[in-house]
Design an enzyme around this catalytic site. Structure first.
Site, PDB file in Angstrom:
ATOM      1  CD  GLU A 270      -2.739  -0.570   2.714  1.00 33.56           C
ATOM      2  OE1 GLU A 270      -2.718   0.582   3.195  1.00 33.56           O
ATOM      3  OE2 GLU A 270      -3.318  -1.518   3.254  1.00 33.56           O
ATOM      4  CD  GLU A 324     -11.963   0.864   1.159  1.00 31.61           C
ATOM      5  OE1 GLU A 324     -12.396  -0.199   1.637  1.00 31.61           O
ATOM      6  OE2 GLU A 324     -10.764   1.210   1.225  1.00 31.61           O
ATOM      7  CE  LYS A 327     -10.432   3.045   5.267  1.00 30.09           C
ATOM      8  NZ  LYS A 327      -9.136   3.188   4.583  1.00 30.09           N
ATOM      9  CD  GLU A 333      -8.181   6.225   7.593  1.00 31.60           C
ATOM     10  OE1 GLU A 333      -8.343   5.319   6.759  1.00 31.60           O
ATOM     11  OE2 GLU A 333      -7.185   6.317   8.306  1.00 31.60           O
TER      12      GLU A 333
END
Length: 433
Positions: A270, A324, A327, A333
């Protein structure tokens, strides 16, 4: 009546189409991957995502689990797929190899080899977030997974590993002095011996974005974004590092070498940059996300490598394919996505086809060279996976902006030459028919 084509002509035609197929596939670059997270309620169908990926230079996809609809959608695309077990699977898998066999029977065998599964990660950031008991169960679980694959004659085709956060490093400055945290060395030794024996990679998550949070100076931003900066010398090697990504990865390389695991490959599981964030999240902008991801892709394509690993590109999974929206945590985030859920790019990340070049984001103002920062502080990692990073490294790589630009131009020239070659061969074949 025209005479039938000769055997020689038929052979040439077949060779041409093989070359053409190879040229098309070559646009997918195996060292560029992307993380495909599912903590959202608005994601497009996997089939649409598979088509999107095939228009890019992304050669690998990492899933945090083993979603069957995604694995099936990626069948016959030649895209490498990394899947993973949950941390909660580890105790059962460590205790009984049958659990591993059943897991493979459910998540691998129904789809492989049409779906190109290349790696299974057992858990995620266990050494950072796991309980003491879970940490000791990790290696037995990995061994049982490997044994189950071996029994199915898949051991040499699908690798087994696990993912670590940058917190496994106890020292990262300068990169050549990188060392693992003494508190996890004993556990890491067994894991690294497994990596070495099985030929599987050591997966790590460097995030220059989080290093920048601890030292939000303009020169640090430029260092993190692969933009012109004064560089940071490594006192151990006399190499001047020019970007944070290389410095962080080389700190891991040095730590591996110090434990005599020189031949264990590093994979970046990542890395990314959010395009927006909260008021307390410095540098979370579209311009900076575009610069980081775009310049990182150009850096990988240049094949310059890092000072400790020159002349090759490290397999790197960008974080992340989509936002996302479910999250928890800070606003950033939910803003690491590269593509919108309608499949349009949020910004140009240089992933379309095999284009090169540096991202045209504004270059931050560079202050006069200052002493290398030595700040260290708590860094809040994204909750999806391992994004805790080391403090800003006081070192910086030798791959200059000029070298990166030249390498990108060379890559673009090769694309043009390849296209020209296909046209010429097409004309030759046509004249022979």
């Amino acid at each position: 009546m025209a005479s039938p084509p000769s055997t020689t002509t038929t052979t040439i035609v077949a060779a041409f189409f093989l070359l053409l197929h190879t040229a098309i596939i070559a646009r997918s670059q195996p060292y560029i991957g992307v993380n495909y997270g599912l903590v959202a309620d608005n994601l497009p169908p996997p089939s649409a995502t598979a088509k999107l990926l095939q228009t890019t230079s992304i050669g690998k996809v990492r899933l945090y689990g083993a979603d069957p609809s995604i694995i099936k959608a990626l069948a016959n695309t030649n895209i490498g797929i990394t899947i993973g077990t949950t941390n909660s699977d580890i105790p059962s898998m460590a205790a009984d190899v049958t659990f591993a066999k059943n897991w493979i029977g459910s998540n691998v065998l129904p789809y492989y080899p049409a779906s190109k599964i290349i790696l299974i990660n057992v858990g995620n950031e266990v050494l950072q977030y796991g309980t003491p008991e879970l940490k000791t169960q990790l290696l037995p679980a990995m061994k049982n997974m490997q044994s189950a694959l071996d029994e199915l004659s898949l051991g040499g085709k699908i690798k087994v590993s696990t993912v670590h956060s940058m917190s496994v490093l106890g020292q990262s400055e300068p990169p050549s002095a990188g060392r693992f945290d003494p508190g996890v060395v004993d556990l890491l030794k067994g894991l690294l011996e497994f990596n070495k024996e099985s030929g599987s990679p050591f997966l790590i998550n460097p995030y220059p974005f989080f290093a920048y949070q601890t030292d939000p100076r303009p020169e640090t931003l430029a260092f993190c974004l692969f933009q012109p900066n004064a560089g940071r010398p490594d006192s151990g090697t006399n190499v001047k590092y020019m970007n944070m990504f290389d410095a962080q990865v080389d700190a891991v390389r040095a730590a591996l070498n110090a434990m005599a695991f020189n031949d264990v490959e590093i994979v970046v599981a990542e890395t990314g940059w959010p395009y927006k964030g909260g008021d307390d999240e410095a540098g979370a902008t579209v311009e900076n996300a575009k610069a980081y991801n775009g310049n990182l892709v150009a850096h990988l394509r240049s094949m310059v490598g890092t000072p400790l690993m020159p002349g090759k590109s490290i397999d790197t999974y960008l974080f992340a394919l989509y936002d996302e929206d479910l999250k928890p945590g800070k606003p950033s985030e939910r803003a690491f996505g590269i593509y919108n859920v309608d499949l349009t790019p949020i910004y140009d990340s240089k992933l379309a086809g095999s284009q090169g070049g540096l991202a045209n984001a504004p270059t931050p103002t560079i202050s006069p060279p200052a002493d290398a920062p030595t700040t260290s502080g708590a860094i809040t990692p994204p909750t999806n996976s391992s994004t805790a990073t080391t403090p800003p490294s006081s070192t910086t790589p030798r791959d200059s902006p000029t070298a990166r630009v030249n390498a990108s131009k060379n890559a673009a020239s090769l694309d043009k030459i390849g296209a020209g070659f296909v046209i010429v061969v097409s004309l030759v074949v046509a004249s022979m028919l």
